[in-house]
Design a protein around this motif. Structure first.
Motif, PDB file in Angstrom:
ATOM      1  N   GLY A  62     -22.516 -32.290  -8.405  1.00  0.00           N
ATOM      2  CA  GLY A  62     -20.729 -31.697  -7.996  1.00  0.00           C
ATOM      3  C   GLY A  62     -20.938 -30.467  -8.600  1.00  0.00           C
ATOM      4  O   GLY A  62     -20.222 -29.479  -7.821  1.00  0.00           O
ATOM      5  N   LYS A  63     -21.768 -30.016  -9.514  1.00  0.00           N
ATOM      6  CA  LYS A  63     -21.485 -28.574  -9.116  1.00  0.00           C
ATOM      7  C   LYS A  63     -23.294 -27.928  -9.246  1.00  0.00           C
ATOM      8  O   LYS A  63     -24.312 -28.596  -9.043  1.00  0.00           O
ATOM      9  CB  LYS A  63     -21.548 -28.457 -11.234  1.00  0.00           C
ATOM     10  CG  LYS A  63     -20.279 -28.824 -11.443  1.00  0.00           C
ATOM     11  CD  LYS A  63     -20.585 -28.166 -12.849  1.00  0.00           C
ATOM     12  CE  LYS A  63     -18.597 -28.207 -13.816  1.00  0.00           C
ATOM     13  NZ  LYS A  63     -18.965 -27.758 -14.207  1.00  0.00           N
ATOM     14  N   ILE A  64     -23.515 -26.819  -8.887  1.00  0.00           N
ATOM     15  CA  ILE A  64     -24.745 -25.377  -8.749  1.00  0.00           C
ATOM     16  C   ILE A  64     -25.506 -25.545 -10.504  1.00  0.00           C
ATOM     17  O   ILE A  64     -24.388 -25.918 -10.883  1.00  0.00           O
ATOM     18  CB  ILE A  64     -24.754 -24.326  -8.738  1.00  0.00           C
ATOM     19  CG1 ILE A  64     -23.585 -24.085  -6.625  1.00  0.00           C
ATOM     20  CG2 ILE A  64     -26.584 -23.978  -8.450  1.00  0.00           C
ATOM     21  CD1 ILE A  64     -23.050 -22.931  -6.528  1.00  0.00           C
ATOM     22  N   ARG A  65     -26.877 -26.568 -10.313  1.00  0.00           N
ATOM     23  CA  ARG A  65     -26.989 -26.173 -11.750  1.00  0.00           C
ATOM     24  C   ARG A  65     -27.763 -25.170 -12.085  1.00  0.00           C
ATOM     25  O   ARG A  65     -29.008 -25.143 -10.983  1.00  0.00           O
ATOM     26  CB  ARG A  65     -27.443 -27.149 -12.294  1.00  0.00           C
ATOM     27  CG  ARG A  65     -26.721 -28.509 -12.599  1.00  0.00           C
ATOM     28  CD  ARG A  65     -25.691 -29.285 -12.208  1.00  0.00           C
ATOM     29  NE  ARG A  65     -26.085 -29.727  -9.971  1.00  0.00           N
ATOM     30  CZ  ARG A  65     -26.490 -30.842  -9.936  1.00  0.00           C
ATOM     31  NH1 ARG A  65     -26.174 -31.730 -10.877  1.00  0.00           N
ATOM     32  NH2 ARG A  65     -27.121 -31.285  -8.899  1.00  0.00           N
ATOM     33  N   LEU A  66     -28.406 -24.583 -12.678  1.00  0.00           N
ATOM     34  CA  LEU A  66     -29.835 -23.526 -13.205  1.00  0.00           C
ATOM     35  C   LEU A  66     -29.455 -24.095 -14.663  1.00  0.00           C
ATOM     36  O   LEU A  66     -29.514 -24.093 -15.555  1.00  0.00           O
ATOM     37  CB  LEU A  66     -28.821 -22.198 -13.239  1.00  0.00           C
ATOM     38  CG  LEU A  66     -30.506 -21.700 -13.460  1.00  0.00           C
ATOM     39  CD1 LEU A  66     -29.749 -19.857 -13.204  1.00  0.00           C
ATOM     40  CD2 LEU A  66     -30.671 -20.897 -15.260  1.00  0.00           C
ATOM     41  N   ASP A 109     -16.653 -22.455 -12.854  1.00  0.00           N
ATOM     42  CA  ASP A 109     -17.023 -23.172 -13.237  1.00  0.00           C
ATOM     43  C   ASP A 109     -17.833 -24.350 -12.529  1.00  0.00           C
ATOM     44  O   ASP A 109     -17.713 -25.080 -12.750  1.00  0.00           O
ATOM     45  CB  ASP A 109     -15.673 -23.572 -13.181  1.00  0.00           C
ATOM     46  CG  ASP A 109     -14.892 -23.118 -14.458  1.00  0.00           C
ATOM     47  OD1 ASP A 109     -14.850 -23.217 -15.316  1.00  0.00           O
ATOM     48  OD2 ASP A 109     -13.048 -23.254 -14.182  1.00  0.00           O
ATOM     49  N   ASP A 110     -18.402 -23.478 -10.734  1.00  0.00           N
ATOM     50  CA  ASP A 110     -18.885 -24.693 -10.155  1.00  0.00           C
ATOM     51  C   ASP A 110     -20.407 -24.365 -10.286  1.00  0.00           C
ATOM     52  O   ASP A 110     -21.017 -24.686  -9.822  1.00  0.00           O
ATOM     53  CB  ASP A 110     -18.249 -23.682  -8.438  1.00  0.00           C
ATOM     54  CG  ASP A 110     -18.812 -22.856  -8.173  1.00  0.00           C
ATOM     55  OD1 ASP A 110     -18.368 -22.171  -9.079  1.00  0.00           O
ATOM     56  OD2 ASP A 110     -18.876 -22.598  -7.507  1.00  0.00           O
ATOM     57  N   VAL A 111     -20.786 -23.938 -11.713  1.00  0.00           N
ATOM     58  CA  VAL A 111     -21.952 -23.941 -11.816  1.00  0.00           C
ATOM     59  C   VAL A 111     -22.267 -24.244 -13.099  1.00  0.00           C
ATOM     60  O   VAL A 111     -21.921 -23.633 -14.069  1.00  0.00           O
ATOM     61  CB  VAL A 111     -22.713 -21.928 -11.645  1.00  0.00           C
ATOM     62  CG1 VAL A 111     -24.134 -22.147 -12.091  1.00  0.00           C
ATOM     63  CG2 VAL A 111     -22.468 -21.326 -10.410  1.00  0.00           C
ATOM     64  N   GLU A 112     -23.034 -24.961 -13.835  1.00  0.00           N
ATOM     65  CA  GLU A 112     -23.416 -25.188 -14.731  1.00  0.00           C
ATOM     66  C   GLU A 112     -24.544 -24.695 -15.060  1.00  0.00           C
ATOM     67  O   GLU A 112     -26.146 -24.576 -14.817  1.00  0.00           O
ATOM     68  CB  GLU A 112     -23.729 -26.926 -14.429  1.00  0.00           C
ATOM     69  CG  GLU A 112     -24.174 -27.758 -16.120  1.00  0.00           C
ATOM     70  CD  GLU A 112     -22.508 -27.464 -17.282  1.00  0.00           C
ATOM     71  OE1 GLU A 112     -22.867 -27.226 -18.541  1.00  0.00           O
ATOM     72  OE2 GLU A 112     -21.154 -27.858 -16.591  1.00  0.00           O
ATOM     73  N   VAL A 113     -24.694 -24.136 -16.667  1.00  0.00           N
ATOM     74  CA  VAL A 113     -26.286 -23.849 -17.098  1.00  0.00           C
ATOM     75  C   VAL A 113     -26.099 -24.333 -17.552  1.00  0.00           C
ATOM     76  O   VAL A 113     -25.829 -25.367 -18.843  1.00  0.00           O
ATOM     77  CB  VAL A 113     -26.680 -22.442 -16.785  1.00  0.00           C
ATOM     78  CG1 VAL A 113     -27.343 -21.569 -18.087  1.00  0.00           C
ATOM     79  CG2 VAL A 113     -25.472 -21.081 -16.026  1.00  0.00           C
ATOM     80  N   SER A 169     -39.785 -22.319 -17.567  1.00  0.00           N
ATOM     81  CA  SER A 169     -39.841 -22.908 -15.558  1.00  0.00           C
ATOM     82  C   SER A 169     -38.204 -22.435 -15.677  1.00  0.00           C
ATOM     83  O   SER A 169     -37.292 -22.013 -16.367  1.00  0.00           O
ATOM     84  CB  SER A 169     -39.935 -23.885 -15.506  1.00  0.00           C
ATOM     85  OG  SER A 169     -39.788 -25.408 -16.549  1.00  0.00           O
ATOM     86  N   ILE A 170     -37.948 -22.477 -14.250  1.00  0.00           N
ATOM     87  CA  ILE A 170     -36.688 -22.462 -14.237  1.00  0.00           C
ATOM     88  C   ILE A 170     -36.358 -23.392 -12.593  1.00  0.00           C
ATOM     89  O   ILE A 170     -36.930 -23.261 -11.593  1.00  0.00           O
ATOM     90  CB  ILE A 170     -36.145 -21.174 -13.705  1.00  0.00           C
ATOM     91  CG1 ILE A 170     -36.220 -20.156 -14.834  1.00  0.00           C
ATOM     92  CG2 ILE A 170     -34.511 -20.820 -13.267  1.00  0.00           C
ATOM     93  CD1 ILE A 170     -35.744 -18.702 -14.656  1.00  0.00           C
ATOM     94  N   PHE A 171     -35.078 -23.925 -12.604  1.00  0.00           N
ATOM     95  CA  PHE A 171     -35.050 -24.983 -11.908  1.00  0.00           C
ATOM     96  C   PHE A 171     -33.622 -24.325 -10.802  1.00  0.00           C
ATOM     97  O   PHE A 171     -32.544 -24.465 -12.005  1.00  0.00           O
ATOM     98  CB  PHE A 171     -34.642 -26.747 -12.127  1.00  0.00           C
ATOM     99  CG  PHE A 171     -36.534 -26.937 -12.733  1.00  0.00           C
ATOM    100  CD1 PHE A 171     -37.743 -27.192 -11.405  1.00  0.00           C
ATOM    101  CD2 PHE A 171     -36.515 -26.079 -14.054  1.00  0.00           C
ATOM    102  CE1 PHE A 171     -38.532 -27.464 -11.874  1.00  0.00           C
ATOM    103  CE2 PHE A 171     -38.249 -26.711 -13.826  1.00  0.00           C
ATOM    104  CZ  PHE A 171     -38.796 -27.037 -13.040  1.00  0.00           C
ATOM    105  N   VAL A 172     -32.994 -24.295 -10.161  1.00  0.00           N
ATOM    106  CA  VAL A 172     -31.962 -24.347  -9.644  1.00  0.00           C
ATOM    107  C   VAL A 172     -31.790 -25.508  -8.348  1.00  0.00           C
ATOM    108  O   VAL A 172     -32.015 -25.630  -7.369  1.00  0.00           O
ATOM    109  CB  VAL A 172     -31.242 -22.896  -8.631  1.00  0.00           C
ATOM    110  CG1 VAL A 172     -30.203 -23.322  -8.343  1.00  0.00           C
ATOM    111  CG2 VAL A 172     -31.786 -21.492  -9.444  1.00  0.00           C
ATOM    112  N   ILE A 173     -31.161 -26.167  -8.898  1.00  0.00           N
ATOM    113  CA  ILE A 173     -30.074 -27.841  -8.099  1.00  0.00           C
ATOM    114  C   ILE A 173     -28.487 -27.264  -7.630  1.00  0.00           C
ATOM    115  O   ILE A 173     -28.093 -26.410  -8.414  1.00  0.00           O
ATOM    116  CB  ILE A 173     -30.607 -29.010  -8.793  1.00  0.00           C
ATOM    117  CG1 ILE A 173     -31.698 -28.623 -10.075  1.00  0.00           C
ATOM    118  CG2 ILE A 173     -30.127 -30.142  -8.798  1.00  0.00           C
ATOM    119  CD1 ILE A 173     -31.766 -29.188 -10.933  1.00  0.00           C
TER     120      ILE A 173
END
Length: 168
Positions: A44-48, A76-80, A131-135
């Motif tokens: 439920g969050k955007i993940r970097l 709070d809606d993004v988890e890194v 690497s980097i991923f944004v989900i």
């Protein structure tokens, strides 16, 4: 497929490389207290996800600091997360010494679950390729970057722009 080198020597990455639109594979890594962490834990969050070979080296440390700084601006809606194969104890020491407080630093040391699922496990070295991923919130890959030379910096701005686009 991206050709990847480490100190200008070709390396083999285990697993399938992911691109925008692919489903984000699940994984299990360890937090610094040895508790398992999965992709579903941040559902439920955007993940970097920032991937580094070894947290306590020059480029890896700069990458971790950069995303820690940016994470403080996301909300709070993004988890890194930063993921490496360093032992959780070493990551905890680094986190404390370097005052990293806005992101999770997670270990894929136990079984390379993340590395193999995301196509970043360097077979010859048992390290993860930079690497980097944004989900997105629906577990789809919105952005991926496999840095062709593992000792180079990633494109920070592209990854940050991908997060901002999902937040809009």
């Amino acid at each position: 497929m991206t050709s990847t080198t480490f100190k200008n020597n070709p390396v083999t990455l285990a697993g399938k490389q992911l691109k925008a639109g692919d489903n984000a594979p699940d994984f299990t890594v360890l937090a610094n207290d040895l508790q398992p962490v999965t992709l579903d834990d941040s559902k439920g969050k955007i993940r970097l996800i920032s991937v580094v070979p070894s947290i306590d080296t020059g480029v890896c440390s700069k990458q971790t600091h950069r995303f820690n700084e940016e994470a403080g601006k996301f909300g709070d809606d993004v988890e890194v997360m930063t993921i490496s194969v360093d032992l959780p104890f070493a990551q905890a020491r680094y986190r404390s010494t370097e005052e990293i407080g806005n992101i999770q630093i997670l270990s894929d040391h136990k079984d390379l679950s993340f590395g193999e699922a995301y196509g970043v496990a360097i077979q010859e070295l048992r390290l993860l390729a930079r690497s980097i991923f944004v989900i997105d919130k629906d577990d789809k890959i919105a952005y991926s970057e496999y840095v062709s030379e593992v000792t180079d910096h990633p494109d920070y701005q592209e990854a940050l722009d991908a997060v901002e686009k999902l937040k809009a």
